[in-house]
Write a protein that holds these residues in place. Structure first.
Motif, PDB file in Angstrom:
ATOM      1  N   THR A   1      45.959  46.686  50.301  1.00 60.08           N
ATOM      2  CA  THR A   1      46.412  47.384  49.205  1.00 60.08           C
ATOM      3  C   THR A   1      47.372  46.698  48.338  1.00 60.08           C
ATOM      4  OG1 THR A   1      45.995  49.412  50.620  1.00 60.08           O
ATOM      5  CG2 THR A   1      47.148  49.662  48.649  1.00 60.08           C
ATOM      6  N   ALA A   2      48.211  46.149  49.141  1.00 59.92           N
ATOM      7  CA  ALA A   2      49.383  45.467  48.452  1.00 59.92           C
ATOM      8  C   ALA A   2      48.816  44.328  47.639  1.00 59.92           C
ATOM      9  CB  ALA A   2      50.277  44.939  49.420  1.00 59.92           C
ATOM     10  N   PHE A   3      47.956  43.568  48.069  1.00 56.90           N
ATOM     11  CA  PHE A   3      47.252  42.547  47.264  1.00 56.90           C
ATOM     12  C   PHE A   3      46.519  42.877  45.943  1.00 56.90           C
ATOM     13  CE2 PHE A   3      43.885  39.045  47.137  1.00 56.90           C
ATOM     14  CZ  PHE A   3      44.875  38.153  46.384  1.00 56.90           C
ATOM     15  N   PHE A   4      45.926  44.164  46.151  1.00 61.85           N
ATOM     16  CA  PHE A   4      45.296  44.759  45.007  1.00 61.85           C
ATOM     17  C   PHE A   4      46.039  45.110  43.946  1.00 61.85           C
ATOM     18  CE2 PHE A   4      44.131  48.589  42.792  1.00 61.85           C
ATOM     19  CZ  PHE A   4      42.917  48.420  42.131  1.00 61.85           C
ATOM     20  N   TRP A   5      47.147  45.763  44.293  1.00 64.51           N
ATOM     21  CA  TRP A   5      48.443  45.969  43.151  1.00 64.51           C
ATOM     22  C   TRP A   5      49.070  44.721  42.814  1.00 64.51           C
ATOM     23  CZ3 TRP A   5      47.652  50.355  40.570  1.00 64.51           C
ATOM     24  CH2 TRP A   5      47.268  51.453  41.531  1.00 64.51           C
ATOM     25  N   PHE A   6      49.232  43.621  43.616  1.00 66.90           N
ATOM     26  CA  PHE A   6      49.720  42.503  43.230  1.00 66.90           C
ATOM     27  C   PHE A   6      48.814  41.877  42.007  1.00 66.90           C
ATOM     28  CE2 PHE A   6      49.695  37.998  44.004  1.00 66.90           C
ATOM     29  CZ  PHE A   6      51.029  37.489  44.231  1.00 66.90           C
ATOM     30  N   SER A   7      47.707  41.838  42.303  1.00 68.83           N
ATOM     31  CA  SER A   7      46.614  41.144  41.328  1.00 68.83           C
ATOM     32  C   SER A   7      46.735  42.079  40.151  1.00 68.83           C
ATOM     33  CB  SER A   7      45.246  41.153  42.200  1.00 68.83           C
ATOM     34  OG  SER A   7      45.511  40.295  43.343  1.00 68.83           O
ATOM     35  N   ILE A   8      46.651  43.189  40.375  1.00 69.01           N
ATOM     36  CA  ILE A   8      46.791  43.966  39.091  1.00 69.01           C
ATOM     37  C   ILE A   8      47.583  43.553  37.964  1.00 69.01           C
ATOM     38  CG2 ILE A   8      46.719  46.443  37.840  1.00 69.01           C
ATOM     39  CD1 ILE A   8      44.135  46.259  38.814  1.00 69.01           C
ATOM     40  N   SER A   9      48.983  43.435  38.495  1.00 69.46           N
ATOM     41  CA  SER A   9      50.203  43.434  37.696  1.00 69.46           C
ATOM     42  C   SER A   9      49.973  41.797  37.220  1.00 69.46           C
ATOM     43  CB  SER A   9      51.432  43.486  38.094  1.00 69.46           C
ATOM     44  OG  SER A   9      51.427  42.617  39.351  1.00 69.46           O
ATOM     45  N   CYS A  10      49.385  40.928  38.148  1.00 68.51           N
ATOM     46  CA  CYS A  10      49.299  39.589  37.752  1.00 68.51           C
ATOM     47  C   CYS A  10      48.357  39.345  36.525  1.00 68.51           C
ATOM     48  CB  CYS A  10      48.722  38.705  38.967  1.00 68.51           C
ATOM     49  SG  CYS A  10      48.905  36.886  38.803  1.00 68.51           S
ATOM     50  N   PHE A  11      47.242  40.299  36.594  1.00 70.85           N
ATOM     51  CA  PHE A  11      46.177  40.268  35.708  1.00 70.85           C
ATOM     52  C   PHE A  11      46.752  41.098  34.357  1.00 70.85           C
ATOM     53  CE2 PHE A  11      42.728  42.680  33.356  1.00 70.85           C
ATOM     54  CZ  PHE A  11      42.123  41.796  33.310  1.00 70.85           C
ATOM     55  N   VAL A  12      47.278  41.791  34.302  1.00 72.81           N
ATOM     56  CA  VAL A  12      47.763  42.648  32.896  1.00 72.81           C
ATOM     57  C   VAL A  12      48.799  41.660  32.243  1.00 72.81           C
ATOM     58  CG1 VAL A  12      49.350  44.472  32.172  1.00 72.81           C
ATOM     59  CG2 VAL A  12      47.378  45.171  33.896  1.00 72.81           C
ATOM     60  N   LEU A  13      49.735  41.062  33.139  1.00 70.04           N
ATOM     61  CA  LEU A  13      50.569  40.195  32.364  1.00 70.04           C
ATOM     62  C   LEU A  13      50.143  39.015  31.843  1.00 70.04           C
ATOM     63  CD1 LEU A  13      53.788  39.726  31.757  1.00 70.04           C
ATOM     64  CD2 LEU A  13      53.981  38.502  33.801  1.00 70.04           C
ATOM     65  N   ALA A  14      48.951  38.334  32.515  1.00 66.08           N
ATOM     66  CA  ALA A  14      48.270  37.377  31.938  1.00 66.08           C
ATOM     67  C   ALA A  14      47.522  37.606  30.695  1.00 66.08           C
ATOM     68  CB  ALA A  14      47.424  36.604  33.122  1.00 66.08           C
ATOM     69  N   ILE A  15      46.865  38.837  30.702  1.00 65.81           N
ATOM     70  CA  ILE A  15      46.018  39.101  29.580  1.00 65.81           C
ATOM     71  C   ILE A  15      47.174  39.423  28.467  1.00 65.81           C
ATOM     72  CG2 ILE A  15      44.593  40.822  28.617  1.00 65.81           C
ATOM     73  CD1 ILE A  15      43.104  39.201  30.377  1.00 65.81           C
ATOM     74  N   ILE A  16      48.165  39.968  28.489  1.00 61.98           N
ATOM     75  CA  ILE A  16      49.202  40.221  27.538  1.00 61.98           C
ATOM     76  C   ILE A  16      49.455  39.021  26.804  1.00 61.98           C
ATOM     77  CG2 ILE A  16      51.436  41.220  26.765  1.00 61.98           C
ATOM     78  CD1 ILE A  16      50.899  43.263  28.886  1.00 61.98           C
TER      79      ILE A  16
END
Length: 404
Positions: free
Chosen positions: A278-293
């Motif tokens: 679960t932690a890795f899922f949220w970790f990757s979500i924030s990683c993805f959002v910032l990378a896209i922006i």
């Protein structure tokens, strides 16, 4: 939910993670050297990097009974831990994005050495205390010392290799000197544009006879092809980016540690701690959002004098997209395996995967011809740097403990 619980299982996870995390940078470097814009590559990478986290969460995070599984935890009131996980994803995304530019300036091997060493020196020390000292300090910190020495050796290798390259370029004929002197100018662009129909450096050269790796002609051909132009740039730019990335990398593992073990007791009473998936899922979500922006912004407002692009151009750019997707998968599964091993044997010991420059250097020498025809001094420094990493990875893995 499946958990790695044995020390042996944790070490297996670390070894696979070490290979994956050492390989994906080589793929990203290959695409940059073939002229693909780093913004395009990183956007593709980000998609499959998130996909890897989702796959891990929906498989390992759903297998078996016992602790709350992945889907159960999505509805629990565990936002303090989620925020720690997402903070880790933010700093990792900044670090990965920075290294994509540092590879062009400093080289794959040295960039990975310096960032990994900084990660271990700072991050492993933080994880040791967060993990309630479950790792053997008398073994762990000598390993950290090896990484610290490797930082110094890595900087020395870069300086020595840069001097070697300058000497090679000075040996060119006057015609070639004129080409290198106009890097970044319209004259240089015209020279590059005339080389139409040329294969990539890894498959051929602009002339019937392929330029040999390590020669001045090879360096000029590479500069013509690559998307990030480095001739004439101050080498301190690359080192500054590299050290910034290293500081970012040093913080993501401690943040993830706090997310899964709640050492600061931020969760409400009775709320289970986040499982690693679960932690890795949220970790990757924030990683993805910032990378896209950031990368969509860089399409229209590029850095380091890169050409501007657009979303339409990115969507139509299929040159190397499959390789970028593969890099994202390797990085995602590599990070996931690191966290799985760290939860079992301690995150300080799991930082042994930061010896990934051993793998990156192998690819750098094999694929990109790094350090070919370099000076004896450069070779001696390189060998000593790699020796310190071999010692460091063994020592950190030997310090593995067992979380109660």
């Amino acid at each position: 939910m499946y958990l790695v619980e044995s020390k042996g299982g944790a070490i297996v996870c670390m070894l696979f993670s070490l290979f994956f995390l050492g390989t994906w940078p080589a793929i990203m470097t290959l695409l940059e050297r073939r002229g693909r814009l780093p913004q395009h590559t990183y956007l593709d990478y980000s998609i499959t990097n998130l996909l890897a986290a989702v796959i891990i969460a929906l498989t390992f995070g759903e297998i078996g009974n016992g602790r709350p599984n992945f889907t159960t935890q999505l509805s629990q009131d565990n936002w303090p831990s989620i925020m720690f996980a997402m903070a880790g994803g933010v700093v990792l995304s900044l670090g990965n994005l920075s290294t994509q530019y540092a590879w062009a300036f400093v080289g794959l091997s040295v960039t990975e050495v310096i960032t990994s060493s900084i990660t271990v020196v700072i991050g492993t020390t933080l994880n040791y205390f967060l993990d309630d000292k479950i790792n053997k300090a008398e073994i762990l910190f000598p390993g950290v010392g090896c990484f610290l020495i490797a930082v110094c050796l890595g900087s020395a290798v870069h300086s020595s290799n840069a001097a070697d390259n300058r000497a090679k370029l000075e040996s060119l004929t006057s015609d070639n000197k004129n080409v290198t002197a106009t890097v970044g100018s319209s004259a240089y662009s015209n020279e590059a544009s005339q080389n139409k129909g040329v294969k990539d450096l890894e498959n051929g050269s602009s002339t019937p006879e392929k330029a040999k790796a390590g020669t001045a002609d090879f360096l000029v051909d590479l500069e013509n092809r690559r998307s990030i132009k480095v001739f004439g740039r101050n080498t301190s730019i690359g080192l500054s980016i590299t050290f910034f990335a290293g500081v970012c990398f040093s913080l993501f593992s401690p943040a993830f540690n706090l997310a899964t073990n709640d050492q600061w007791h931020t969760l409400k009473k009775g709320v289970p701690k986040l499982v690693v998936y679960t932690a890795f899922f949220w970790f990757s979500i924030s990683c993805f959002v910032l990378a896209i922006i950031l990368n969509v912004t860089f399409l229209y407002f590029p850095v380091l004098n890169l050409p501007s692009s657009s979303l339409k151009a990115y969507l139509n750019d299929w040159n190397g997209r499959g390789w970028a997707f593969l890099a994202g998968l390797l990085c995602g599964f590599g990070n996931g395996l690191q966290f799985m091993g760290g939860q079992a044997a301690g995150y300080a010991a799991a930082d042994a995967v930061q010896a990934l420059p051993l793998v990156s250097t192998f690819w750098g020498v094999l694929i990109f011809g790094e350090y070919r025809k370099s000076s004896r001094r450069t070779y001696i420094l390189l060998v000593n740097m790699l020796f310190m990493f071999i010692a460091a990875v063994g020592i950190l893995m030997a310090s593995s403990g067992h979380r109660k």
